[in-house]
Design a protein around this motif. Structure first.
Motif, PDB file in Angstrom:
ATOM      1  N   PRO A 198      55.406  38.022  35.101  1.00 20.79           N
ATOM      2  CA  PRO A 198      55.705  36.876  35.964  1.00 20.79           C
ATOM      3  C   PRO A 198      54.423  36.218  36.446  1.00 20.79           C
ATOM      4  O   PRO A 198      53.341  36.814  36.432  1.00 20.79           O
ATOM      5  N   GLU A 199      54.543  34.985  36.882  1.00 19.11           N
ATOM      6  CA  GLU A 199      53.394  34.239  37.363  1.00 19.11           C
ATOM      7  C   GLU A 199      52.749  34.981  38.532  1.00 19.11           C
ATOM      8  O   GLU A 199      53.427  35.483  39.419  1.00 19.11           O
ATOM      9  N   GLY A 200      51.417  35.064  38.502  1.00 20.39           N
ATOM     10  CA  GLY A 200      50.679  35.758  39.550  1.00 20.39           C
ATOM     11  C   GLY A 200      50.355  37.192  39.217  1.00 20.39           C
ATOM     12  O   GLY A 200      49.597  37.842  39.943  1.00 20.39           O
ATOM     13  N   LEU A 201      50.945  37.702  38.124  1.00 21.61           N
ATOM     14  CA  LEU A 201      50.670  39.075  37.699  1.00 21.61           C
ATOM     15  C   LEU A 201      50.063  39.057  36.298  1.00 21.61           C
ATOM     16  O   LEU A 201      50.259  38.111  35.526  1.00 21.61           O
ATOM     17  N   VAL A 202      49.360  40.101  35.980  1.00 21.48           N
ATOM     18  CA  VAL A 202      48.768  40.245  34.646  1.00 21.48           C
ATOM     19  C   VAL A 202      49.140  41.617  34.105  1.00 21.48           C
ATOM     20  O   VAL A 202      49.509  42.532  34.858  1.00 21.48           O
ATOM     21  N   SER A 203      49.033  41.762  32.797  1.00 24.75           N
ATOM     22  CA  SER A 203      49.372  43.029  32.163  1.00 24.75           C
ATOM     23  C   SER A 203      48.297  44.068  32.475  1.00 24.75           C
ATOM     24  O   SER A 203      47.100  43.775  32.469  1.00 24.75           O
ATOM     25  N   ASP A 204      48.771  45.301  32.743  1.00 26.47           N
ATOM     26  CA  ASP A 204      47.810  46.382  33.006  1.00 26.47           C
ATOM     27  C   ASP A 204      47.416  47.110  31.744  1.00 26.47           C
ATOM     28  O   ASP A 204      46.671  48.087  31.789  1.00 26.47           O
ATOM     29  N   GLY A 205      47.924  46.654  30.591  1.00 21.72           N
ATOM     30  CA  GLY A 205      47.587  47.273  29.315  1.00 21.72           C
ATOM     31  C   GLY A 205      48.433  48.467  28.968  1.00 21.72           C
ATOM     32  O   GLY A 205      48.306  49.016  27.875  1.00 21.72           O
ATOM     33  N   ASN A 206      49.316  48.882  29.887  1.00 22.85           N
ATOM     34  CA  ASN A 206      50.176  50.043  29.641  1.00 22.85           C
ATOM     35  C   ASN A 206      51.657  49.689  29.742  1.00 22.85           C
ATOM     36  O   ASN A 206      52.494  50.545  30.008  1.00 22.85           O
ATOM     37  N   GLY A 207      51.995  48.395  29.577  1.00 20.56           N
ATOM     38  CA  GLY A 207      53.385  47.974  29.616  1.00 20.56           C
ATOM     39  C   GLY A 207      53.843  47.517  30.972  1.00 20.56           C
ATOM     40  O   GLY A 207      55.015  47.122  31.127  1.00 20.56           O
ATOM     41  N   GLY A 208      52.999  47.523  31.983  1.00 19.34           N
ATOM     42  CA  GLY A 208      53.357  47.096  33.316  1.00 19.34           C
ATOM     43  C   GLY A 208      52.579  45.870  33.737  1.00 19.34           C
ATOM     44  O   GLY A 208      51.744  45.339  32.994  1.00 19.34           O
ATOM     45  N   CYS A 209      52.858  45.395  34.927  1.00 20.35           N
ATOM     46  CA  CYS A 209      52.184  44.222  35.473  1.00 20.35           C
ATOM     47  C   CYS A 209      51.599  44.562  36.834  1.00 20.35           C
ATOM     48  O   CYS A 209      52.216  45.296  37.622  1.00 20.35           O
ATOM     49  N   VAL A 210      50.420  44.036  37.107  1.00 22.07           N
ATOM     50  CA  VAL A 210      49.756  44.258  38.383  1.00 22.07           C
ATOM     51  C   VAL A 210      49.105  42.957  38.817  1.00 22.07           C
ATOM     52  O   VAL A 210      48.902  42.038  38.010  1.00 22.07           O
ATOM     53  N   SER A 211      48.795  42.877  40.089  1.00 20.68           N
ATOM     54  CA  SER A 211      48.028  41.734  40.562  1.00 20.68           C
ATOM     55  C   SER A 211      46.579  41.899  40.149  1.00 20.68           C
ATOM     56  O   SER A 211      46.115  43.010  39.859  1.00 20.68           O
ATOM     57  N   GLU A 212      45.860  40.791  40.127  1.00 21.49           N
ATOM     58  CA  GLU A 212      44.491  40.829  39.631  1.00 21.49           C
ATOM     59  C   GLU A 212      43.618  41.795  40.432  1.00 21.49           C
ATOM     60  O   GLU A 212      42.761  42.488  39.876  1.00 21.49           O
ATOM     61  N   ASP A 213      43.841  41.844  41.748  1.00 18.03           N
ATOM     62  CA  ASP A 213      42.979  42.705  42.562  1.00 18.03           C
ATOM     63  C   ASP A 213      43.270  44.186  42.373  1.00 18.03           C
ATOM     64  O   ASP A 213      42.555  45.038  42.884  1.00 18.03           O
ATOM     65  N   GLN A 214      44.358  44.500  41.659  1.00 14.26           N
ATOM     66  CA  GLN A 214      44.679  45.895  41.379  1.00 14.26           C
ATOM     67  C   GLN A 214      44.180  46.340  40.005  1.00 14.26           C
ATOM     68  O   GLN A 214      44.397  47.484  39.613  1.00 14.26           O
ATOM     69  N   CYS A 215      43.553  45.444  39.299  1.00 12.77           N
ATOM     70  CA  CYS A 215      43.085  45.788  37.959  1.00 12.77           C
ATOM     71  C   CYS A 215      41.987  46.855  38.024  1.00 12.77           C
ATOM     72  O   CYS A 215      41.071  46.767  38.859  1.00 12.77           O
ATOM     73  N   PRO A 216      42.052  47.857  37.146  1.00 14.60           N
ATOM     74  CA  PRO A 216      41.016  48.900  37.135  1.00 14.60           C
ATOM     75  C   PRO A 216      39.787  48.450  36.369  1.00 14.60           C
ATOM     76  O   PRO A 216      39.790  47.426  35.685  1.00 14.60           O
ATOM     77  N   CYS A 217      38.741  49.232  36.494  1.00 16.59           N
ATOM     78  CA  CYS A 217      37.557  49.074  35.643  1.00 16.59           C
ATOM     79  C   CYS A 217      37.727  49.964  34.417  1.00 16.59           C
ATOM     80  O   CYS A 217      38.303  51.052  34.499  1.00 16.59           O
ATOM     81  N   MET A 218      37.218  49.509  33.295  1.00 13.30           N
ATOM     82  CA  MET A 218      37.300  50.271  32.057  1.00 13.30           C
ATOM     83  C   MET A 218      35.905  50.754  31.660  1.00 13.30           C
ATOM     84  O   MET A 218      34.913  50.037  31.834  1.00 13.30           O
ATOM     85  N   HIS A 219      35.862  51.968  31.132  1.00 11.12           N
ATOM     86  CA  HIS A 219      34.590  52.488  30.612  1.00 11.12           C
ATOM     87  C   HIS A 219      34.893  53.560  29.579  1.00 11.12           C
ATOM     88  O   HIS A 219      35.579  54.544  29.876  1.00 11.12           O
ATOM     89  N   ASN A 220      34.395  53.350  28.377  1.00 14.77           N
ATOM     90  CA  ASN A 220      34.580  54.296  27.277  1.00 14.77           C
ATOM     91  C   ASN A 220      36.054  54.659  27.092  1.00 14.77           C
ATOM     92  O   ASN A 220      36.417  55.814  26.864  1.00 14.77           O
TER      93      ASN A 220
END
Length: 1452
Positions: free
Chosen positions: A750-772
């Protein structure tokens, strides 16, 4: 003829010279006049004969000479004659290195050096000299003797009977199968003594004055007399040249400096060109290619032809001796005279004094995606990635000028089959007026832009893309192509700010579609799936590296190895092997063209179906162009002619023909006309191709279910231009552009959310950092090298500390430079690994490694290391190390310790070495060395592309040219291309691949995302194939351990050893009923130990693999139970505020009771206690001045104790000496550490003999010796708890087996000597022996024994020049009663104030002694409660009367 035996210190030298003279290892000189074949020496007293050397003399021009020498060295047979040198029956070209044997030739000598510990030197005429290692003591036979360090015996005295040299030699005569050789009858010359005066004059010449004290002349005088007696020349003087020459050689071996004793009319020697004969020259001559070689020379001086001062030997043009500034330079095997220059795309270099001075030019960046998976960044980093998405190849981080996207998708059944499907610029539609797109040939499309990026797309046989970027964009790009800053080390820096560990995790961060899955690195070998495909790939791809093949002209500019490897991979994995192979070959052709090397004719015998099947009107060319070859170019200016691009091959119009709009090449007369972009043809209708704007979608029969909160987007229900699920934003693609050609229906957030890469949606400020490949929540931290990164709003905020650079050398010549360049180099010489003596700058260290063969394929293993730190040289080999002192230089303090299986050397200049005591070493340098080092480890400037900088400062691409330039000595042969060990030993390949698969297996799964295992796996397979003469498991285990250490450095500890795979048997170090030692795969970075009670360690060294002590108490040994820490002698250490107790014991008595204070006196100007006992005050003779010491240690001397400023253990026993008539100048030598203890050695033997054999200079009659533990300079020997002997007779001796600890290991100790000059030698006195034994804290730490008197003392510190002497008579067996008729002296303590104001207070222990006539006996036992307020204590005890008068002197 019998000659006197030589009283020489040279116990490892056997020689023969001139008129049949021989000198044995033990120093006997004899004459054996015969031309029969004799055994010179053999390793006979062993189960295996390491060497066997035979010789035969011949007579030429009435003079004996060595006609033939036959050597058998560990299986290799070497024959030397006047005609040359043969090895195993074949004539050898010198220099030669094979099987651990180096044969070199100078103007004077042929020298043979064997790694087993043998050096052979022949002057190509009459003289031969052999030096062998001390390990062969008492194991030799032959004319050189038994090497037992005992003269005459077993050679010339057998069964108690003295024998003549002829009888001795007869035992070692070896005749041929059909030979009968008889010795001549010894001649008897009765009038030879008339020559003695002349011979003595010859050998006492002023030029040999420095030799007479080192090598006695008597025996050589007798040899000289015999020479003159046997001489047939009218001028007898010419007959003595050989013996004088031998005397000079022996003098040089003994450390002497013989001057030039030859004259034009006496024993003259001539040299070629402008060289001059010198009797004692440095054997490591400076040359044009290595102008500082003499600085590393460890050999003694030799006679021969040398360059005059101010010149160097021209080893480039062979013109003799020239000034350094006239030296030529070499580049790519070509010679350039001084002042000449060469240019490349990126540099212009000028030759000056044998060195290249280079200026960097603007060099455009080049990034490529080849074969659908092989990527080369702008900075030259090469890696492989199998994608399945659209990725950002490159973009401008400071503006939106350009974003070049590449679509890499699967195109086959296997995951390794990926293809580049499309390339596009996301900003192209907005700036299309600034872009020129054209096809110079049917094989390529070129897009020239105004934003300084040129995109070249190859279409035939497969799509490949090349991006050329202007230098003005340096440091302004990001994406898969990197940041274009000339530093490869940060090319894997992702958009989120952290440095990724592998290609997959890095490239995944640049995907533009959130719906794409993250890809993983693949480690499979596609060639293993099909033997037929493998053979096909090997046949064609090997042409890339063929020295005489079609691509050889480019080898000096571009190394073909990585392209050949990619060719094999793609040819085996692709569904169309030929297309894949030809695309890989063309990739090498393209990089060569970019570097300025045009490759023509390579398609004559391969990949010709593309060149032979051009359209009927076109022709093929290796340099095709479309400039002015179109019909449009006749009427309008051709914009493509303004585009500068590297020439391409392909089909196109030949010169004189033009391409029309239909793509055919026609004559000019057939071309249409163009007006303002409009084709003008009669009756022809011009139509404009439009784009179909209708979006066709399949009918949707049902709406798929989406995971909450996702919703389904139906493209048929949205307005035109709406992006579908293909552009769903995810946490990883929030800032990435999405290029969409068609709307794709699917689940979206939905508008205002982005994919978390695991099939769910989160707000931008909840996005994790990725490393290796792992996700981290906001606030989480990670370690990247020495920096800490914190997750904040999807971005890693990292500290910017300067980390140490690491160079790794492991296994069979595998190198990783400080800047990260990997290469393999195999050579049999000594090579400079790294040094800061670069560009004629004065430095602080050098590190040299020697490669030793470990297989029949010519492969080598680095097992010997030399570190030059200031005035110290550290030698590491066979798991041990030793320290030698060199010429005075700036002191560089260092420490040596053990962590796990590694020996660590840390110098305070920022150098750290970690050595597994086998074949792996890791060198760390502080950031202060960036750009200031050179050698095989590179220049540490961050730019991997210039790591192959030769000694002459030119940048080359050939590993061999680079590696050979860093040879320590030009007398060693150049390394050659080594065979692929798995090709040479195919029977080992399957075993090697099976064993090494552990690196890519589940065992190391956790490490794979952090450290790419592929290069370590390849090195493991190669090494395991190479070790075919034993050590199979060692080679394999070392390779795996190297990867395990890289994982450990990345923070991943892997338990990979097992009882079946490379076990470490730590239980070996446990006592029979103990279980303290255990294996730890990653050790501990720092442990609290007895040697490190502060628990402070270097933060640059992680925990290292090995055995560790798991007791809960303080550890005796840090990790692996071997050597303690060694510190340099120049470090100041604080004085310990401890109590010192001195107790005098006499055999047969009990120890004195604890003393009580008897007087307390504080003397001004003192801060340390001194143990002094006195019976009277007497005038004090003038004492020589002595420098202060640096810590508590044992001092043993034959003279008076001289003032120091730190506590010391002092013991003396001497006869009375008269007062000095003058004030000599006295000073201590530097601390000497010539021996290092470990479990395989006897202990620490800093004996006088060992010290001198290691080349350390000490005076002939030192006054004192001081001893201390190297790692604990501030602790008295008594407090350490080990049994140690320290005296001037022997030096310092500590034996492992004598130690009371469970771990039988001596600490490392060092010694120094007090030497005085300026006065005549004083009366020599008996030297005492100080032995420290472990006792309780209130007991003794040193036992000083003289005769039957044993005194136990503690550290003392005499700060003044006053001497107080106590005379002691030896005791008789113990008794406490008084004997009648005797007067028993009483031990008394002086309580009067000393006339010397700086003398500290005295404490003594007084005992009652059986009385005799003579001076009273005084000793001391002091317990000092404070180092600043010493007190005097005393106690009394009866002592039996000695039976005989004996007066030793103990002075403090």
């Amino acid at each position: 003829m019998w000659l006197k035996h030589l009283n020489s210190i040279i116990w490892r030298i056997c020689s023969t010279w001139g008129n049949y003279h021989f000198k044995t290892f033990d120093g006997d000189i004899f004459q054996l006049p015969t031309t029969c074949n004799y055994l010179l020496v053999s390793h006979c007293k062993s189960n295996y004969e390491d060497f066997n050397i035979q010789l035969r003399r011949t007579v030429e021009n009435n003079q004996p000479t060595l006609g033939k020498v036959t050597m058998k060295l560990d299986g290799s047979v070497i024959e030397l004659t006047k005609d040359g040198v043969s090895v195993n029956g074949e004539m050898a070209n010198l220099p030669l290195s094979q099987a651990g044997i180096l044969i070199s030739e100078s103007s004077t000598y042929i020298k043979i050096t064997s790694k087993m510990g043998l050096v052979f030197q022949w002057n190509k005429d009459d003289a031969l000299l052999l030096e062998i290692d001390e390990k062969y003591v008492n194991q030799t036979c032959g004319l050189c003797g038994d090497f037992n360090h005992i003269q005459i015996y077993d050679e010339f005295i057998m069964n108690g009977v003295k024998i003549e040299p002829q009888d001795f030699g007869r035992n070692w005569k070896i005749s041929g199968p059909t030979e009968t050789c008889t010795e001549p009858t010894p001649s008897s010359n009765n009038n030879c003594e008339t020559y003695r005066a002349a011979c003595e004059d010859y050998l006492s010449d002023n030029a040999l004055a420095s030799c007479n004290d080192l090598v006695p002349i008597n025996d050589f005088v007798d040899a000289c007399i015999q020479d003159m007696c046997d001489c047939d020349e009218s001028d007898d003087s010419s007959c003595v040249c050989n013996t004088i020459s031998e005397y000079s050689r022996q003098c040089a071996h003994a450390g002497g400096q013989p001057m030039n004793w030859r004259r034009n009319d006496f024993c003259n020697k001539k040299c070629p060109l402008n060289l001059e004969y010198i009797e004692c020259g440095v054997p490591c001559a400076d040359t044009c290619s290595n102008s500082d070689q003499s600085a590393l020379c460890e050999d003694h001086c030799i006679d021969g032809c040398f360059c005059p001062n101010g010149t160097v030997l021209d080893d480039i043009t062979q013109s003799g001796c020239i000034p350094l500034q006239q030296c030529s330079c070499t580049y790519n095997n070509k010679t350039f005279a001084a002042g000449e220059s060469y240019s490349t795309n990126c540099q212009k270099c000028t030759c000056s004094g044998g060195q290249w001075t280079c200026i960097d030019l603007d060099c455009p960046g080049r990034c490529s995606v080849e074969g659908g998976s092989h990527i080369t960044s702008y900075d030259g980093l090469q890696f492989t990635f199998h994608g399945d998405c659209t990725y950002i190849l490159s973009q401008n981080i400071n503006s939106d000028d350009f974003v070049v996207l590449g679509e890499i998708l699967k195109c086959g059944l296997s995951d390794s089959e990926t293809c580049l499907k499309s390339v596009f610029n996301e900003k192209l539609l907005q700036i299309n007026s600034e872009v020129t797109i054209f096809r110079p040939s049917t094989f390529y499309i070129i897009m020239e832009t105004s934003f300084r990026v040129q995109v070249k797309v190859q279409l035939v046989p497969l799509m490949q893309v090349y991006l050329n970027t202007d230098t003005s964009l340096k440091g302004q790009t990001s994406g898969i192509c990197g940041n274009f800053n000339n530093i490869q080390g940060d090319d894997f820096k992702a958009e989120h700010g952290a440095l990724e560990g592998t290609a997959a995790s890095f490239c995944n961060s640049w995907k533009t579609q959130g719906s794409c899955s993250d890809m993983k690195d693949l480690y499979d070998n596609p060639c293993a799936l099909s033997i037929e495909n493998e053979n096909y790939a090997q046949h064609w791809c090997s042409l890339l590296s063929l020295p005489t093949g079609p691509f050889a002209d480019c080898h000096s500019v571009v190394q073909p190895d990585p392209y050949q490897k990619n060719c094999l991979y793609d040819t085996c994995s692709g569904s169309d092997s030929e297309n894949s192979m030809c695309a890989s070959i063309s990739a090498y052709v393209r990089i060569c063209a970019f570097k300025g090397i045009q490759m023509d004719g390579w398609r004559d015998n391969m990949c010709d179906k593309y060149s032979k099947n051009c359209p009927s009107t076109m022709t093929f060319s290796y340099s095709m162009t479309s400039c002015n070859r179109t019909c449009r170019s006749i009427s309008e200016p051709d914009l493509t002619c303004r585009v500068d691009f590297t020439s391409v091959d392909g089909c196109g119009c030949s010169e004189g023909t033009y391409m029309d709009d239909s793509g055919k090449c026609v004559e000019q007369s057939a071309c249409p006309c163009y007006l303002n972009g409009v084709v003008v043809k009669p009756e022809e209708v011009i139509t404009k191709d439009g784009q179909n704007n209708n979006i066709h979608t399949n009918p949707i029969c049902f709406l798929p279910a989406c995971n909450d909160p996702m919703v389904f987007l139906d493209c048929s229900q949205v307005k035109l231009g709406t992006q579908g699920s293909e552009c769903q934003k995810s946490c990883q693609t929030l800032n990435k552009p999405c290029y969409s050609t068609v709307c794709v229906s699917g689940c979206v957030c939905p508008e205002g959310l982005v994919s978390d890469g695991n099939g769910g949606c989160v707000s931008e400020d909840q996005c994790p950092c990725m490393h290796n490949g792992a996700s981290y929540n906001p606030g989480d931290t990670i370690k990247v090298d020495c920096n800490t990164c914190t997750c904040n709003n999807r971005i890693w905020n990292c500290t910017e500390e300067q980390c140490q650079g690491t160079c790794a050398i492991y296994g069979d010549g595998h190198y990783i430079t400080f800047d990260g360049k990997r290469f393999n180099f195999n050579g049999d010489c000594e090579y400079t690994l790294t040094q800061d003596y670069c560009s004629q700058n004065e430095g602080t260290f050098r590190m040299i490694t020697e490669n030793i063969p470990c297989g029949t394929t010519g492969t080598t293993c680095s097992k010997s290391i030399k570190i030059f730190l200031g005035n110290n040289e550290l030698k590491l080999s066979d798991g041990h190390f030793e320290v030698l002192q060199r010429e005075p230089k700036q002191e560089v303090p260092y420490k040596v310790r053990i962590m796990g299986i590694y020996l660590i050397i840390e110098a305070n200049n920022g150098l750290t070495l970690m050595w597994d005591r086998k074949t792996s070493m890791f060198i760390k340098l502080s950031p202060s060395f960036k750009g200031n080092v050179c050698g095989l480890c590179g220049n540490y400037d961050g730019d991997v592309n210039n790591d192959f900088t030769t000694r002459s400062q030119s940048v080359v691409v050939s590993v061999l040219e680079f590696g050979n330039s860093w040879k320590a000595s030009p007398s060693c042969p150049d390394a050659q291309d080594s065979k692929d060990p798995c090709t040479s030993n195919p029977y080992r390949q399957s075993w090697a691949q099976k064993q090494c698969s552990i690196i890519q297996s589940q065992v190391f799964t956790d490490c794979h995302p952090q450290v790419d295992p592929s290069p370590f796996h390849d090195a493991c397979v190669s090494d395991s194939c190479a070790c075919d003469t034993g050590g199979d498991c060692e080679c394999f285990c070392t390779a795996v351990a190297s990867y395990a250490k890289a994982c450990n450095d990345a923070g991943i500890c892997v338990v990979w050893r097992s009882p079946e795979i490379c076990p470490l048997f730590c239980d070996y170090y446990n006592a029979p009923d103990g279980c303290e030692w255990h294996y730890k795969p990653c050790g501990a970075p720092c442990m609290k130990t007895c040697r490190n009670p502060t628990e402070q360690c270097s933060d640059q060294i992680t925990g290292l693999e090995g055995t560790q002590y798991t007791d809960k108490l303080l550890l005796l040994v840090t990790t692996y139970p071997t050597q303690p820490i060694v510190t340099s002698s120049t470090q100041e250490v604080p004085t310990p505020a401890k109590q010192f107790t001195s107790t005098t014991r006499i055999p047969g008595t009990t120890a004195a009771s604890p003393p009580v204070p008897s007087s307390t006196k504080e003397f001004p100007g003192t801060t340390q206690p001194t143990l002094t006992s006195s019976t009277t005050e007497s005038p004090v003779p003038t004492e020589p001045s002595v420098p202060s010491s640096t810590g508590p240690f044992v001092t043993s001397s034959t003279k008076k104790v001289l003032p120091t400023t730190q506590p010391s253990l002092t013991s003396k026993s001497s006869t009375a000496t008269p007062a000095a008539k003058c004030t000599p100048e006295c000073k201590y030598t530097s601390w000497i550490n010539s021996f290092y203890p470990d479990f395989d050695s006897t202990g620490d033997l800093e004996t006088i003999t060992n010290i001198k054999q290691k080349g350390n200079d000490i005076c002939q009659s030192p006054r004192e010796i001081q001893c201390r533990a190297v790692e604990l300079p501030e602790v008295a020997l008594s407090e350490i708890g080990q049994i140690v002997t320290c005296n001037l007779n022997e030096g310092l001796i500590c034996k492992n087996n004598d130690q009371p600890d469970d771990v039988k290991l001596c600490y490392d100790y060092e010694v120094r000597f007090l030497c005085c000059e300026g006065c005549e030698e004083e009366t020599m006195s008996t030297t005492s022996s100080a032995t420290t034994k472990p006792t309780p804290s209130t007991q003794t730490s040193a036992i000083v024994s003289t005769g039957e008197v044993t005194k136990t003392i503690q550290p003392s510190l005499p700060p003044s020049t006053k001497e107080v002497t106590t005379a002691v008579k030896p005791p008789v067996p113990s008794s406490t009663k008084e004997f009648p008729g005797t007067t028993q002296p009483t031990l008394t303590s002086s309580t009067t104030e000393s006339p010397v104001p700086t003398q500290p207070s005295v404490s003594s222990s007084t005992k009652e002694v059986s009385k005799t006539t003579g001076p009273p006996v005084t000793s001391s036992s002091t317990e000092v409660p404070s180092p600043t307020q010493p007190v005097v204590t005393s106690s009394t005890q009866e002592v039996p009367t000695p039976s005989q008068p004996f007066t030793p002197t103990i002075g403090t």
